[in-house]
Design a protein around this motif. Structure first.
Motif, PDB file in Angstrom:
ATOM      1  N   ARG A  90      30.440  -0.851  17.474  1.00  0.00           N
ATOM      2  CA  ARG A  90      31.481  -0.811  17.341  1.00  0.00           C
ATOM      3  C   ARG A  90      31.590   1.367  17.516  1.00  0.00           C
ATOM      4  NH1 ARG A  90      34.601  -4.723  14.833  1.00  0.00           N
ATOM      5  NH2 ARG A  90      33.477  -5.943  13.839  1.00  0.00           N
ATOM      6  N   ARG A  91      30.261   1.998  17.318  1.00  0.00           N
ATOM      7  CA  ARG A  91      30.302   3.567  16.956  1.00  0.00           C
ATOM      8  C   ARG A  91      30.735   3.399  18.998  1.00  0.00           C
ATOM      9  NH1 ARG A  91      26.439   2.879  13.393  1.00  0.00           N
ATOM     10  NH2 ARG A  91      24.970   3.019  14.603  1.00  0.00           N
ATOM     11  N   LEU A  92      30.292   2.742  20.042  1.00  0.00           N
ATOM     12  CA  LEU A  92      30.526   3.042  21.406  1.00  0.00           C
ATOM     13  C   LEU A  92      31.762   3.546  21.311  1.00  0.00           C
ATOM     14  CD1 LEU A  92      27.086   1.649  22.415  1.00  0.00           C
ATOM     15  CD2 LEU A  92      28.253   4.304  22.957  1.00  0.00           C
ATOM     16  N   PHE A  93      31.952   2.008  21.376  1.00  0.00           N
ATOM     17  CA  PHE A  93      33.989   1.945  20.652  1.00  0.00           C
ATOM     18  C   PHE A  93      35.089   2.739  20.378  1.00  0.00           C
ATOM     19  CE2 PHE A  93      37.627   0.559  19.535  1.00  0.00           C
ATOM     20  CZ  PHE A  93      38.101  -0.540  19.988  1.00  0.00           C
ATOM     21  N   ASP A  94      34.018   3.661  19.156  1.00  0.00           N
ATOM     22  CA  ASP A  94      35.399   3.903  18.743  1.00  0.00           C
ATOM     23  C   ASP A  94      35.202   5.610  19.540  1.00  0.00           C
ATOM     24  OD1 ASP A  94      36.089   2.231  16.847  1.00  0.00           O
ATOM     25  OD2 ASP A  94      34.357   3.159  15.372  1.00  0.00           O
ATOM     26  N   ARG A  95      33.789   5.920  20.490  1.00  0.00           N
ATOM     27  CA  ARG A  95      33.609   6.860  20.614  1.00  0.00           C
ATOM     28  C   ARG A  95      34.139   6.853  21.985  1.00  0.00           C
ATOM     29  NH1 ARG A  95      28.427   7.754  18.978  1.00  0.00           N
ATOM     30  NH2 ARG A  95      27.368   6.802  20.463  1.00  0.00           N
ATOM     31  N   THR A  96      34.301   6.153  22.585  1.00  0.00           N
ATOM     32  CA  THR A  96      35.281   5.734  24.360  1.00  0.00           C
ATOM     33  C   THR A  96      36.473   5.949  23.749  1.00  0.00           C
ATOM     34  OG1 THR A  96      32.764   3.959  24.329  1.00  0.00           O
ATOM     35  CG2 THR A  96      35.252   4.047  26.254  1.00  0.00           C
ATOM     36  N   VAL A  97      37.355   5.668  22.508  1.00  0.00           N
ATOM     37  CA  VAL A  97      38.528   4.752  22.820  1.00  0.00           C
ATOM     38  C   VAL A  97      38.970   6.275  22.472  1.00  0.00           C
ATOM     39  CG1 VAL A  97      39.959   4.560  20.833  1.00  0.00           C
ATOM     40  CG2 VAL A  97      38.730   2.745  21.729  1.00  0.00           C
ATOM     41  N   ALA A  98      37.864   7.004  21.565  1.00  0.00           N
ATOM     42  CA  ALA A  98      38.047   8.812  21.352  1.00  0.00           C
ATOM     43  C   ALA A  98      38.501   9.945  22.496  1.00  0.00           C
ATOM     44  CB  ALA A  98      37.174   9.457  20.212  1.00  0.00           C
ATOM     45  N   PHE A  99      37.244   8.992  23.394  1.00  0.00           N
ATOM     46  CA  PHE A  99      37.142  10.455  24.522  1.00  0.00           C
ATOM     47  C   PHE A  99      38.686   9.998  25.151  1.00  0.00           C
ATOM     48  CE2 PHE A  99      36.976  10.160  29.148  1.00  0.00           C
ATOM     49  CZ  PHE A  99      36.665  11.077  29.377  1.00  0.00           C
ATOM     50  N   TRP A 100      38.697   8.563  25.741  1.00  0.00           N
ATOM     51  CA  TRP A 100      40.382   8.750  26.012  1.00  0.00           C
ATOM     52  C   TRP A 100      41.893   8.595  25.759  1.00  0.00           C
ATOM     53  CZ3 TRP A 100      40.310   8.349  31.448  1.00  0.00           C
ATOM     54  CH2 TRP A 100      39.062   7.718  32.375  1.00  0.00           C
ATOM     55  N   LYS A 101      41.253   9.021  24.506  1.00  0.00           N
ATOM     56  CA  LYS A 101      42.894   9.411  23.393  1.00  0.00           C
ATOM     57  C   LYS A 101      42.864  10.670  23.883  1.00  0.00           C
ATOM     58  CE  LYS A 101      43.429   5.676  21.051  1.00  0.00           C
ATOM     59  NZ  LYS A 101      45.051   5.534  21.006  1.00  0.00           N
ATOM     60  N   THR A 102      42.048  11.166  23.984  1.00  0.00           N
ATOM     61  CA  THR A 102      41.518  12.773  24.177  1.00  0.00           C
ATOM     62  C   THR A 102      42.245  13.464  25.011  1.00  0.00           C
ATOM     63  OG1 THR A 102      40.046  13.125  21.894  1.00  0.00           O
ATOM     64  CG2 THR A 102      39.949  14.982  23.091  1.00  0.00           C
ATOM     65  N   TRP A 103      42.000  13.155  25.930  1.00  0.00           N
ATOM     66  CA  TRP A 103      41.671  13.096  27.811  1.00  0.00           C
ATOM     67  C   TRP A 103      42.611  13.247  28.330  1.00  0.00           C
ATOM     68  CZ3 TRP A 103      43.336  10.680  31.741  1.00  0.00           C
ATOM     69  CH2 TRP A 103      43.492  11.749  32.643  1.00  0.00           C
ATOM     70  N   LEU A 104      43.482  11.868  28.046  1.00  0.00           N
ATOM     71  CA  LEU A 104      45.104  11.789  28.380  1.00  0.00           C
ATOM     72  C   LEU A 104      46.416  12.673  27.617  1.00  0.00           C
ATOM     73  CD1 LEU A 104      46.772  10.155  29.582  1.00  0.00           C
ATOM     74  CD2 LEU A 104      46.990   8.199  28.075  1.00  0.00           C
ATOM     75  N   GLY A 105      45.350  12.869  26.313  1.00  0.00           N
ATOM     76  CA  GLY A 105      46.419  14.363  25.269  1.00  0.00           C
ATOM     77  C   GLY A 105      46.783  15.572  26.134  1.00  0.00           C
ATOM     78  N   ARG A 106      45.785  16.345  26.680  1.00  0.00           N
ATOM     79  CA  ARG A 106      46.060  17.105  27.307  1.00  0.00           C
ATOM     80  C   ARG A 106      47.334  17.038  28.507  1.00  0.00           C
ATOM     81  NH1 ARG A 106      41.000  16.785  30.122  1.00  0.00           N
ATOM     82  NH2 ARG A 106      41.804  18.126  31.651  1.00  0.00           N
ATOM     83  N   GLY A 107      47.505  15.776  29.104  1.00  0.00           N
ATOM     84  CA  GLY A 107      48.233  15.542  30.060  1.00  0.00           C
ATOM     85  C   GLY A 107      49.825  16.171  29.741  1.00  0.00           C
ATOM     86  N   THR A 108      50.546  16.680  30.661  1.00  0.00           N
ATOM     87  CA  THR A 108      52.088  17.231  30.244  1.00  0.00           C
ATOM     88  C   THR A 108      53.263  17.000  30.729  1.00  0.00           C
ATOM     89  OG1 THR A 108      51.810  18.797  32.382  1.00  0.00           O
ATOM     90  CG2 THR A 108      50.463  19.681  29.821  1.00  0.00           C
ATOM     91  N   TYR A 109      52.889  15.615  31.476  1.00  0.00           N
ATOM     92  CA  TYR A 109      54.394  15.161  32.268  1.00  0.00           C
ATOM     93  C   TYR A 109      54.870  14.008  30.558  1.00  0.00           C
ATOM     94  CZ  TYR A 109      56.751  11.430  33.448  1.00  0.00           C
ATOM     95  OH  TYR A 109      58.106  10.654  34.159  1.00  0.00           O
ATOM     96  N   SER A 110      55.867  14.130  30.113  1.00  0.00           N
ATOM     97  CA  SER A 110      57.229  14.046  29.033  1.00  0.00           C
ATOM     98  C   SER A 110      57.983  13.091  29.850  1.00  0.00           C
ATOM     99  CB  SER A 110      56.907  14.974  28.102  1.00  0.00           C
ATOM    100  OG  SER A 110      58.247  15.705  28.650  1.00  0.00           O
ATOM    101  N   GLY A 111      58.241  12.849  31.244  1.00  0.00           N
ATOM    102  CA  GLY A 111      59.196  12.316  31.873  1.00  0.00           C
ATOM    103  C   GLY A 111      59.587  10.914  30.987  1.00  0.00           C
TER     104      GLY A 111
END
Length: 614
Positions: free
Chosen positions: A210-231
């Protein structure tokens, strides 16, 4: 006959070093480790009987399956709906898992029951080195070790103390592992595969997974949050961005064209290529696309990878051309071989690994590379002194060699020609070189580059134009059309409303476009050295959207884009081509297609905004 899922019936997981395909029936049928271009561990996608697989599915009963990504992540959920209950298999590859060796890859399968009860059957049947390497299997109460002469893999069981009463595990005569697991609502167990690791095995607590799962989910959400597309097409663009990230080799920043090999462009045909490498062309386009959605770190990493290839060529032989593709570590050995012992996807032989097109001469890569340098420069990432020296040597080579015949962008094997697209992109290379040197006051033979650039312009307008077709043609010895030329207005060679361009676009629409889908060219009219046919090329369809948007055709561009999105699979992923009945063909998923989707969405947003507020 052996069962093969549709190419589209897969999701992709990965850790930016390797990747796996998971079919909608819960089977991992393609997985290479420790790198994208390593030999396969599971390869049932290319030979269902001899390729190997990792399967998890309900033990019995009528089953309905569904598949989705956990939103904004690369965590894949395969759901099984039965009369007795609902179960899920959650697949992901942790990003830099703790205590992992440099060549270890971890693949986690969380098996859980979310309603009622369910009994799962698990089967682990590896076939190392495309099924050519023998192995031994060692089983104990906590897991399994598969050990070959060169390859090792460990499967650790995820469970809690006392689970023995609800699960059993055994070996068959071939050394494959089978398990049966009974779960009730709320329970979760699973398997953690560790490739490149020969034990010892251990029992993995559920809480650790579960901890591995939570860290993996957090990585992807944080990374995608850096994008700027809002179209207008955030979901499609974000899924494309995640898919591109999954196909990026983190140690070097290289982007593979696809994580698969030998998936056919025509089922039963011979157009079966290995795409697990990095094309200079794809990497160059990636810089433009990633910058367009604000992912500057990834664009910069690709830029550095490209610069390293240019620097290496300049140091080795500045009088020679760049390779068109490289391995993810930058090496250039891509010798092509055929796996005669594999039948191929649904009988599509030969199964090729390596890529014999690596030594082709394709002049367009110089324009794509220099255009990416130019775009990066406009975003504040300017080449340094040494980088400029390598760029200058590259452009000097282009200025002296642009007039020779070549194989062209589509890597045909029918002999060299004077391809119009290759000439076009040589024009782009010299034009961007002139602009960069002028803007930064860099030392360069600008007058010579400008002279050659202008000579290219005149030649393309003269010899690349077919008076009979009233269109720009594929190469000087034919009147065949080529959708690669949809980039002509995008790179600034011709204005998108020029009568010559509008006439070309009209000719393409009549010959290459079918229900908004676009063929690369007509192989019957322009022999490419290969038997068989192919589907429409998804990259070209999205390029068509971009061209329509640039010409101000907002309604047509939007309809074409929206129709193309209906050809995505259930997860929003695209392969290389679309067949006559709408099936996905070719290697999957394909980076080029998802890059073009991003570019088309940005161009279409801009076009629609202009139409609304002229």
């Amino acid at each position: 006959m052996a069962h093969y899922p549709l190419i589209a019936d897969h999701g992709l997981i990965g850790d930016m070093r390797s990747a796996a395909l998971v079919a909608t029936d819960g089977t991992v049928d393609w997985f290479c480790a420790p790198r994208f271009d390593s030999p396969s561990i599971f390869g049932a996608l290319l030979d269902a009987e001899r390729g190997g697989h990792f399967r998890t599915r309900p033990a019995a009963g009528d089953v309905t399956t569904r598949q989705l990504y956990l939103p904004d992540t690369a965590v894949l959920i395969t759901r099984f709906l039965t009369q007795a209950g609902v179960g899920e298999v959650v697949d992901f590859m942790p990003i830099e898992p703790p205590e992992a060796g440099p060549d270890e890859r971890h693949l986690v399968r969380m098996v859980r029951c979310v309603r009622g009860e369910m009994t799962f059957d698990i089967e682990i049947a590896p076939r190392f080195d495309y099924g050519r390497e023998r192995f031994e299997t060692h089983l104990n109460g906590h897991g399994v070790v598969f050990r070959g002469d060169r390859t090792a893999m460990t499967a650790d069981l995820v469970r809690e103390p006392g689970d023995e009463r609800n699960a059993r595990i055994w070996l068959d005569e071939g050394g494959d592992v089978h398990a049966r697991l009974r779960l009730t609502a709320g329970e979760m167990r699973g398997v953690v595969l560790r490739t490149g690791y020969a034990g010892p095995v251990r029992e993995v607590p559920v809480a650790e997974v579960r901890r591995l799962f939570d860290r993996t989910v957090a990585f992807w959400k944080t990374w995608l949050g850096r994008g700027t597309y809002s179209g207008r097409w955030r979901e499609a663009v974000h899924r494309s961005a995640i898919t591109l990230k999954l196909m990026t080799y983190a140690p070097t920043g290289a982007l593979v064209a696809a994580p698969t090999a030998a998936l056919p462009e025509q089922v039963g045909g011979e157009r079966n290529w290995d795409y697990r490498y990095t094309w200079v062309r794809d990497a160059s386009f990636s810089v433009y696309s990633l910058l367009g959605i604000g992912l500057t770190d990834e664009a910069a990493a690709l830029g550095r990878w490209l610069r390293d290839r240019v620097d290496e060529q300049a140091a080795k032989d500045p009088s020679g051309p760049l390779k068109i593709m490289y391995r993810v570590d930058g090496s250039a050995d891509l010798s092509e071989e055929i796996l005669d012992h594999w039948s191929g996807y649904r009988g599509s032989a030969p199964v090729r690994i390596g890529n014999g097109a690596a030594d082709q001469l394709q002049l367009d890569i110089y324009g794509e590379a220099l255009d990416s340098v130019y775009v990066a420069d406009r975003h504040g990432v300017a080449p340094g002194h040494e980088g400029w020296g390598s760029i200058r040597q590259l452009l000097d080579w282009v200025a002296e060699n642009w007039s020779q015949p070549e194989e062209g962008i589509w890597e045909t094997r029918g002999g060299r020609q004077d391809f119009t697209y290759g000439r076009l992109m040589c024009w782009v290379a010299l034009d961007r070189g002139v602009r960069l040197a002028t803007a930064h006051g860099r030392p360069a033979p600008v007058d010579h580059w400008r002279l050659q650039r202008d000579a290219l312009y005149e030649e393309i307008m003269d010899r690349g134009w077919s008076p009979r077709r009233r269109a720009f043609r594929q190469h000087y010895a034919t009147d065949v059309l080529d959708s690669a030329l949809l980039r002509m207005p995008v790179v600034g060679f011709i204005t998108p409303t020029d009568p010559m361009w509008l006439s070309t676009l009209e000719a393409m629409e009549s010959e290459l476009v079918t229900d908004s889908l676009v063929y690369r060219y007509d192989p019957a009219a322009s022999p490419d050295g290969l038997r068989g046919a192919e589907g429409t090329f998804s990259l070209c369809t999205f390029s068509y959207v971009t061209a329509l948007a640039a010409a101000g055709e907002a309604d047509r561009a939007r309809l074409t884009f929206e129709k193309m999105l209906t050809y995505a699979n259930h997860l929003g992923l695209f392969s290389e081509e679309i067949g006559l009945s709408g099936e996905q063909l070719g290697n999957f998923p394909q980076a080029f297609t998802h890059l073009a989707l991003i570019d088309a969405a940005i161009a279409l947003d801009r076009c629609l905004d202009t139409a609304r507020h002229p």
